[in-house]
Design a protein around this motif. Structure first.
Motif, PDB file in Angstrom:
ATOM      1  N   CYS A  40       5.064   5.997  24.391  1.00 30.85           N
ATOM      2  CA  CYS A  40       5.229   6.296  22.979  1.00 30.85           C
ATOM      3  C   CYS A  40       3.872   6.395  22.302  1.00 30.85           C
ATOM      4  O   CYS A  40       2.954   5.648  22.625  1.00 30.85           O
ATOM      5  N   GLY A  41       3.732   7.308  21.404  1.00 30.81           N
ATOM      6  CA  GLY A  41       2.465   7.447  20.703  1.00 30.81           C
ATOM      7  C   GLY A  41       2.718   7.882  19.270  1.00 30.81           C
ATOM      8  O   GLY A  41       3.864   8.117  18.880  1.00 30.81           O
ATOM      9  N   PRO A  42       1.690   7.975  18.475  1.00 29.99           N
ATOM     10  CA  PRO A  42       0.287   7.684  18.786  1.00 29.99           C
ATOM     11  C   PRO A  42       0.009   6.189  18.772  1.00 29.99           C
ATOM     12  O   PRO A  42       0.812   5.404  18.281  1.00 29.99           O
ATOM     13  N   LEU A  43      -1.140   5.827  19.318  1.00 30.88           N
ATOM     14  CA  LEU A  43      -1.622   4.451  19.284  1.00 30.88           C
ATOM     15  C   LEU A  43      -2.891   4.442  18.442  1.00 30.88           C
ATOM     16  O   LEU A  43      -3.877   5.078  18.806  1.00 30.88           O
ATOM     17  N   ASP A  44      -2.865   3.738  17.344  1.00 24.80           N
ATOM     18  CA  ASP A  44      -4.027   3.676  16.446  1.00 24.80           C
ATOM     19  C   ASP A  44      -4.574   5.065  16.145  1.00 24.80           C
ATOM     20  O   ASP A  44      -5.771   5.319  16.254  1.00 24.80           O
ATOM     21  N   ASP A  45      -3.697   5.984  15.788  1.00 23.21           N
ATOM     22  CA  ASP A  45      -4.045   7.366  15.432  1.00 23.21           C
ATOM     23  C   ASP A  45      -4.579   8.196  16.592  1.00 23.21           C
ATOM     24  O   ASP A  45      -5.087   9.288  16.389  1.00 23.21           O
ATOM     25  N   ALA A  46      -4.506   7.704  17.801  1.00 17.11           N
ATOM     26  CA  ALA A  46      -4.948   8.471  18.976  1.00 17.11           C
ATOM     27  C   ALA A  46      -3.745   8.718  19.876  1.00 17.11           C
ATOM     28  O   ALA A  46      -2.895   7.847  20.048  1.00 17.11           O
ATOM     29  N   SER A  47      -3.687   9.889  20.455  1.00 16.73           N
ATOM     30  CA  SER A  47      -2.588  10.206  21.357  1.00 16.73           C
ATOM     31  C   SER A  47      -2.874   9.630  22.746  1.00 16.73           C
ATOM     32  O   SER A  47      -3.948   9.856  23.305  1.00 16.73           O
ATOM     33  N   PRO A  48      -1.908   8.905  23.312  1.00 18.14           N
ATOM     34  CA  PRO A  48      -2.097   8.392  24.671  1.00 18.14           C
ATOM     35  C   PRO A  48      -1.709   9.417  25.740  1.00 18.14           C
ATOM     36  O   PRO A  48      -1.828   9.153  26.928  1.00 18.14           O
ATOM     37  N   PHE A  49      -1.244  10.589  25.315  1.00 15.63           N
ATOM     38  CA  PHE A  49      -0.674  11.553  26.241  1.00 15.63           C
ATOM     39  C   PHE A  49      -1.717  12.519  26.788  1.00 15.63           C
ATOM     40  O   PHE A  49      -2.727  12.815  26.148  1.00 15.63           O
ATOM     41  N   ALA A  53       1.277  17.531  28.576  1.00 15.11           N
ATOM     42  CA  ALA A  53       2.290  16.670  29.199  1.00 15.11           C
ATOM     43  C   ALA A  53       3.364  16.313  28.169  1.00 15.11           C
ATOM     44  O   ALA A  53       3.157  16.454  26.965  1.00 15.11           O
ATOM     45  N   PRO A  54       4.512  15.822  28.640  1.00  6.93           N
ATOM     46  CA  PRO A  54       5.555  15.390  27.702  1.00  6.93           C
ATOM     47  C   PRO A  54       5.046  14.282  26.775  1.00  6.93           C
ATOM     48  O   PRO A  54       4.198  13.477  27.169  1.00  6.93           O
ATOM     49  N   THR A  55       5.559  14.268  25.560  1.00  6.53           N
ATOM     50  CA  THR A  55       5.204  13.237  24.590  1.00  6.53           C
ATOM     51  C   THR A  55       6.477  12.609  24.046  1.00  6.53           C
ATOM     52  O   THR A  55       7.555  13.187  24.119  1.00  6.53           O
ATOM     53  N   ALA A  56       6.350  11.403  23.510  1.00  4.72           N
ATOM     54  CA  ALA A  56       7.475  10.702  22.886  1.00  4.72           C
ATOM     55  C   ALA A  56       6.950   9.921  21.696  1.00  4.72           C
ATOM     56  O   ALA A  56       5.764   9.586  21.640  1.00  4.72           O
ATOM     57  N   GLY A  57       7.827   9.622  20.784  1.00  8.57           N
ATOM     58  CA  GLY A  57       7.470   8.833  19.616  1.00  8.57           C
ATOM     59  C   GLY A  57       8.627   7.946  19.226  1.00  8.57           C
ATOM     60  O   GLY A  57       9.678   7.961  19.867  1.00  8.57           O
ATOM     61  N   PRO A  58       8.461   7.166  18.153  1.00 10.33           N
ATOM     62  CA  PRO A  58       9.575   6.358  17.671  1.00 10.33           C
ATOM     63  C   PRO A  58      10.775   7.266  17.417  1.00 10.33           C
ATOM     64  O   PRO A  58      10.643   8.357  16.878  1.00 10.33           O
ATOM     65  N   GLY A  59      11.932   6.858  17.869  1.00  9.32           N
ATOM     66  CA  GLY A  59      13.135   7.656  17.690  1.00  9.32           C
ATOM     67  C   GLY A  59      13.446   8.588  18.854  1.00  9.32           C
ATOM     68  O   GLY A  59      14.516   9.169  18.905  1.00  9.32           O
ATOM     69  N   VAL A  90      -0.499  -1.306  37.487  1.00 10.76           N
ATOM     70  CA  VAL A  90      -0.410  -0.407  36.343  1.00 10.76           C
ATOM     71  C   VAL A  90       0.135  -1.197  35.152  1.00 10.76           C
ATOM     72  O   VAL A  90       1.128  -1.909  35.282  1.00 10.76           O
ATOM     73  N   VAL A  91      -0.523  -1.070  34.001  1.00 11.93           N
ATOM     74  CA  VAL A  91      -0.058  -1.692  32.765  1.00 11.93           C
ATOM     75  C   VAL A  91       0.699  -0.634  31.970  1.00 11.93           C
ATOM     76  O   VAL A  91       0.253   0.508  31.862  1.00 11.93           O
ATOM     77  N   SER A  92       1.836  -1.019  31.420  1.00 10.67           N
ATOM     78  CA  SER A  92       2.668  -0.067  30.705  1.00 10.67           C
ATOM     79  C   SER A  92       2.987  -0.548  29.296  1.00 10.67           C
ATOM     80  O   SER A  92       3.457  -1.660  29.104  1.00 10.67           O
ATOM     81  N   PHE A  93       2.691   0.314  28.310  1.00  8.09           N
ATOM     82  CA  PHE A  93       3.174   0.118  26.946  1.00  8.09           C
ATOM     83  C   PHE A  93       4.463   0.925  26.882  1.00  8.09           C
ATOM     84  O   PHE A  93       4.441   2.131  26.688  1.00  8.09           O
ATOM     85  N   THR A  94       5.575   0.256  27.094  1.00  8.70           N
ATOM     86  CA  THR A  94       6.857   0.919  27.317  1.00  8.70           C
ATOM     87  C   THR A  94       7.724   0.886  26.069  1.00  8.70           C
ATOM     88  O   THR A  94       7.897  -0.161  25.458  1.00  8.70           O
ATOM     89  N   GLY A  95       8.286   2.049  25.730  1.00  6.97           N
ATOM     90  CA  GLY A  95       9.253   2.120  24.647  1.00  6.97           C
ATOM     91  C   GLY A  95       8.659   1.913  23.271  1.00  6.97           C
ATOM     92  O   GLY A  95       7.454   2.045  23.053  1.00  6.97           O
ATOM     93  N   HIS A  96       9.525   1.581  22.332  1.00  3.08           N
ATOM     94  CA  HIS A  96       9.136   1.332  20.947  1.00  3.08           C
ATOM     95  C   HIS A  96      10.022   0.229  20.403  1.00  3.08           C
ATOM     96  O   HIS A  96      11.196   0.124  20.771  1.00  3.08           O
ATOM     97  N   ASP A  97       9.473  -0.606  19.492  1.00  2.26           N
ATOM     98  CA  ASP A  97      10.257  -1.745  19.011  1.00  2.26           C
ATOM     99  C   ASP A  97      11.437  -1.345  18.120  1.00  2.26           C
ATOM    100  O   ASP A  97      12.270  -2.175  17.777  1.00  2.26           O
ATOM    101  N   HIS A 131       3.250  -5.863  23.473  1.00  3.50           N
ATOM    102  CA  HIS A 131       2.245  -5.252  22.607  1.00  3.50           C
ATOM    103  C   HIS A 131       2.919  -4.832  21.314  1.00  3.50           C
ATOM    104  O   HIS A 131       4.087  -4.436  21.327  1.00  3.50           O
ATOM    105  N   ARG A 132       2.208  -4.914  20.218  1.00  2.00           N
ATOM    106  CA  ARG A 132       2.798  -4.517  18.938  1.00  2.00           C
ATOM    107  C   ARG A 132       3.359  -3.101  19.011  1.00  2.00           C
ATOM    108  O   ARG A 132       2.768  -2.230  19.602  1.00  2.00           O
ATOM    109  N   GLY A 133       4.518  -2.930  18.466  1.00  2.00           N
ATOM    110  CA  GLY A 133       5.151  -1.618  18.453  1.00  2.00           C
ATOM    111  C   GLY A 133       5.937  -1.273  19.705  1.00  2.00           C
ATOM    112  O   GLY A 133       6.584  -0.241  19.760  1.00  2.00           O
ATOM    113  N   LYS A 134       5.896  -2.096  20.724  1.00  2.00           N
ATOM    114  CA  LYS A 134       6.608  -1.809  21.976  1.00  2.00           C
ATOM    115  C   LYS A 134       7.856  -2.680  22.085  1.00  2.00           C
ATOM    116  O   LYS A 134       8.024  -3.644  21.352  1.00  2.00           O
ATOM    117  N   ILE A 135       8.716  -2.376  23.050  1.00  2.00           N
ATOM    118  CA  ILE A 135      10.027  -3.026  23.084  1.00  2.00           C
ATOM    119  C   ILE A 135       9.997  -4.525  23.357  1.00  2.00           C
ATOM    120  O   ILE A 135      10.947  -5.222  23.018  1.00  2.00           O
TER     121      ILE A 135
END
Length: 140
Positions: A40-49, A53-59, A90-97, A131-135
């Protein structure tokens, strides 16, 4: 950083892909890489993607999150070129809260199953970080 006793670095797949010669620099410095993937992105106004490549966001649906996540995991050794023996995990920031518990569990189950079937012979494990914002995080 090696002189200070570090054995590796942690940074996102997106950042690593943007650094020319990233894999060669790691090898020359004899450092391991702990890649951070994000569904899920962005992270601190930067795209992690990765570009294109495919992108995802809240929702976004769990399947859209998974596609974004999978493209980053695939890039670790393929397009970035860091050999699996230099990636301890591998560290994963998975999903959105904002995801429902059902969607969150669907995403975690899908990432874990896919990782075990496709990556367990390459990397030891994937760790879903709190992590903040993640599930796995909620300030409430």
């Amino acid at each position: 950083i090696k002189q200070e006793g570090a054995t590796g670095i942690e940074c996102s797949v997106g950042l690593a892909a943007s650094i020319p010669g990233f894999a060669a620099q790691l090898q020359q410095a004899k450092l391991q890489w702990i890649p951070v993937v994000s569904s899920c992105g962005p992270l601190d106004d930067a795209s992690p993607f990765l570009p294109g490549a495919p992108t995802a966001g809240p929702g976004s649906s769990p399947n859209v999150h998974f596609a974004a996540w999978q493209s980053q995991v695939d890039a670790i050794s393929s397009s970035i070129g860091v050999p699996p023996e230099n990636v301890p995990f591998v560290v994963s920031f998975t999903g959105h809260d904002s995801m429902s518990m059902s969607d969150a569990m669907q995403l975690i189950d899908h990432t874990e199953s896919w990782f075990e079937q496709n990556c367990s012979d390459l990397y030891s494990t994937v760790m879903h970080e709190t992590h903040r914002g993640k599930i796995f995080y909620s300030p409430w």
